[in-house]
Design an enzyme around this catalytic site. Structure first.
Site, PDB file in Angstrom:
ATOM      1  N   LYS A   1      10.347  16.236  -1.171  1.00 15.57           N
ATOM      2  CA  LYS A   1      10.593  15.204  -0.002  1.00 15.57           C
ATOM      3  C   LYS A   1      10.759  13.848  -0.433  1.00 15.57           C
ATOM      4  O   LYS A   1       9.750  13.280  -1.290  1.00 15.57           O
ATOM      5  CB  LYS A   1       9.052  15.428   0.760  1.00 15.57           C
ATOM      6  CG  LYS A   1       9.091  14.383   1.898  1.00 15.57           C
ATOM      7  CD  LYS A   1       7.660  14.586   2.587  1.00 15.57           C
ATOM      8  CE  LYS A   1       7.361  14.053   3.831  1.00 15.57           C
ATOM      9  NZ  LYS A   1       7.675  12.288   3.748  1.00 15.57           N
TER      10      LYS A   1
ATOM     11  N   CYS B   1     -19.495  -6.881  21.077  1.00 20.22           N
ATOM     12  CA  CYS B   1     -18.334  -6.759  20.630  1.00 20.22           C
ATOM     13  C   CYS B   1     -17.987  -8.231  20.016  1.00 20.22           C
ATOM     14  O   CYS B   1     -18.306  -9.255  20.379  1.00 20.22           O
ATOM     15  CB  CYS B   1     -17.359  -6.929  22.145  1.00 20.22           C
ATOM     16  SG  CYS B   1     -15.632  -7.114  21.589  1.00 20.22           S
TER      17      CYS B   1
END
EC number: 6.5.1.2
Length: 652
Positions: A109, A395
């Protein structure tokens, strides 16, 4: 003179083939240069006799204006990855269940860039990048500067072949040394250098950087029967083919080959990142077929990633376009796989808890898939008095309370007005695989959002030159380019738009599959979940996500705004109508076809709405049986599955 030019061209091309393909030079450099200079002189005096495959046409360069999009006649698929012997054994079991006598070809590969080369009557016509597998970029002029790619084949074939373009370690070292001397930024690794080279607009730069290739596939129909025969034919045609491969039916021998290659990996002249295992029989490959993303007849074993120790200095929490909050560790810098790494993903809160990761810990860092830096685990022997990491409850972008659903591993912000969520959504919409709005990257998106010019993706198409000119650092020329890119994106095929909307579970390939059936974004506003679930390669999860999105009133408003702005809603590829003769049916081809080849039969079935698979099961609706059909036909009969012949298919 015409005859001498032809003689020199043929002779020099043969010498080039011996040098680059056979790795066996058959002439000295000085003799080659003498003949080359003679050819240059003759061609300058008699330009009307210059041949298309002359080696002089690979020297020097031109400045290209840009790269045009190129739609691949034969799509390029990704490969399924494997990271363990167990995964290879599972692949072997799946294949042998269908074909007990299957053999495999294991190939290296190459860590490079996928390329596609198309020849007509033996002459190179198009060289293209992989792109998204369906649409790449036409880089023919740059491809012609790679010395081991023949401009003319040894036979007058019309053929499309695939391979990898790469930069050798020696060339990479020389280029970086030159860049360092010139005060330029060095390339991180040979793959990045090769990628940057292929996208050069100055073709003379490509010629100087000495890229090379290995070819491994005939994408167009071939008379060969086995993958190893394909490699032999490619070599005969004048292409460079990697000499390392193993043909066997034994996964034990495949594993031995992998370990042998892994041991000599550092001794190779080029980078590799694994071994690809393919079913050797092309007929078996056709029968096994493809999933949405990858062939069922191949798998890519990836070598274990390089690992280094680093200390976690702090952790950043960022909000993605779907609201997922991802932790990223800031690290003491380490060299990893050719790059300096100072940040690494911690994945999610469940991963942090499972690994008991704390700020101040010494951790093992690696590159997942040789790409994304990630923390593997903690070196407990080096832990001192580090405290358990505090997990945010609010958040980090909008301050809303974060949620942690029972069936998810991640924290999530569910505030639709969260600034980070909106910005990430806008960035995704403009990204290359989505609407491909060149220049509209994260920095400019942030400036537009903070200036109040954009709040959703439809606002992008209302932007004016004056809006851009108000942003810090944007001049008139840049504003004009951005507006031109936005305007150009309006004509994209609709699957780009669907992917750009950022609907959960709807990736780029799924978007194309959906639009192949529905043809228009507007049709999705009333699409039924059960209809979508019937589409080949999808299912209930994707169908539910899509229908839930388009059932929202805001979705209809957004689609209307985009349509009003002139954004194309239609799919420009081949559409399969839901009333097609075989729509939604699972069909198996077996036996020898006498009038159609297997690819033609498969294309016709898919055009009629069928899903073509390689094995017979209770889910199979229809079997098309040619002559000499064997076990699949018998199994179909035993299951009471409908059986038709080739003549029936031709008449549809």
């Amino acid at each position: 003179m015409k005859k001498r030019i032809k003689e020199l061209t043929d002779l020099l091309n043969r010498y080039r083939y011996d040098y680059y393909t056979k790795d066996a030079p058959s002439v000295s450099d000085s003799d080659y240069d003498k003949l080359y200079r003679e050819l240059v002189t003759l061609e300058q005096s008699y330009p009307e006799y210059v041949l298309q495959d002359s080696p002089t046409q690979q020297v020097g360069g031109t400045i290209l204006k840009g790269f045009e999009k190129y739609r691949h006649q034969y799509p390029l698929f990704s490969l399924q990855d494997a990271f363990s012997r167990e995964e290879l054994d599972a692949f072997d079991k799946r294949v042998k269940a269908e074909f007990p006598n299957a053999t495999y070809l294991a190939e290296l590969k190459i860590d490079g860039l996928s390329i596609s080369l198309s020849y007509e009557n033996g002459f190179l016509q198009v060289g293209a990048t992989r792109g998204d597998g369906n649409i790449g970029e036409n880089i023919t002029e740059n491809i012609k500067k790679i010395k081991d790619i023949p401009h003319q084949l040894s036979e007058p074939l019309t053929i499309t072949v695939r391979g990898e373009a790469y930069m050798s370690r020696q060339s990479f070292k020389a280029i970086n040394e030159a860049r360092q001397e010139n005060g330029e930024t060095e390339f991180a690794n040979p793959r990045n250098a090769a990628a940057g080279t292929l996208r050069q607009l100055d073709t003379s730069v490509v010629a100087k950087r000495q890229l090379a290739t290995f070819l491994y596939q005939e994408a167009s129909p071939t008379a060969r029967n086995q993958q190893n025969e394909v490699l032999a034919e490619l070599a005969d045609l004048g292409f460079s083919v990697n000499p390392y491969y193993q043909l066997t039916s034994s996964m034990d021998e495949i594993w031995d080959f992998i370990k042998t290659i892994e041991a000599k990996r550092d001794q190779l002249a080029y980078d590799i990142d694994g071994v690809v295992i393919k079913v050797n029989s092309l007929a078996m490959q056709e029968e096994l077929g493809f999933t949405v993303k990858a062939p069922r007849w191949a798998i890519a074993y990836k070598f274990p990633a390089e690992e280094k120790e680093a200390e976690i200095l702090s952790v950043d929490w960022t909000v993605g376009r779907t609201g997922v909050v991802t932790p990223t560790a800031n690290l003491t810098p380490v060299q990893l796989a050719g790059t300096t790494v100072s940040r690494a993903t911690l994945h999610n809160v469940d991963y942090i808890a499972e690994k008991d990761i704390r700020i101040g810990d010494t951790v093992i860092v690696y590159k997942a898939g040789d790409i994304i830096p990630a923390v593997l685990n903690v070196v407990m022997s080096k832990r001192n008095q580090q405290e358990v990491m505090l997990i945010p409850k609010l958040c980090p972008s909008c301050g809303s309370e974060l949620v942690h659903f029972e069936d998810e591993v991640a924290l999530r912000c569910i505030n639709p007005l969260c600034p980070s969520l909106i910005q990430r959504s806008l960035e995704h919409f403009a990204s290359r695989d989505a609407m491909n709005i060149t220049g509209l990257g994260p920095a400019i998106v942030e400036k537009l959002f903070l200036a109040g010019f954009v709040h959703d993706v439809a606002d992008i198409y209302q932007l004016t030159k004056e809006d851009f000119m108000q942003l810090d650092g944007i001049k008139e020329k840049s504003a004009d380019k951005l507006l031109a890119a936005i305007e150009a994106s309006k004509s994209n095929s609709a699957e780009k738009l669907l992917f750009g909307l950022g609907i959960r579970h709807i990736g780029s390939k799924v978007s194309r599959l959906i639009l192949e059936v529905y043809g228009d974004i507007s049709a999705l506003l009333t699409a039924k979940e059960e209809e979508i679930a019937r589409i080949d390669g999808l299912g209930s999860t994707i169908a539910q996500s899509l229908t839930q999105y388009f059932e929202q009133k805001t979705a209809a408003i957004l689609v209307d705004e985009l349509k009003t702005a002139g954004v194309n809603m239609h799919y420009s590829g081949q559409k399969v109508n839901s009333d097609a003769a075989l729509f939604g049916l699972t069909v198996v081809l077996t036996g020898k076809l006498n009038q159609l080849n297997r690819n033609e039969a498969k294309d016709k079935l898919e055009a009629l709405g069928a899903k073509v698979t390689g094995s017979v099961s209770k889910k199979t609706d229809l079997v098309i049986a040619g002559s000499d059909a064997g076990s699949k036909l018998e199994k179909a009969k035993s299951l009471g599955i409908r059986i038709e012949d080739e003549d029936w298919l031709r008449k549809l």
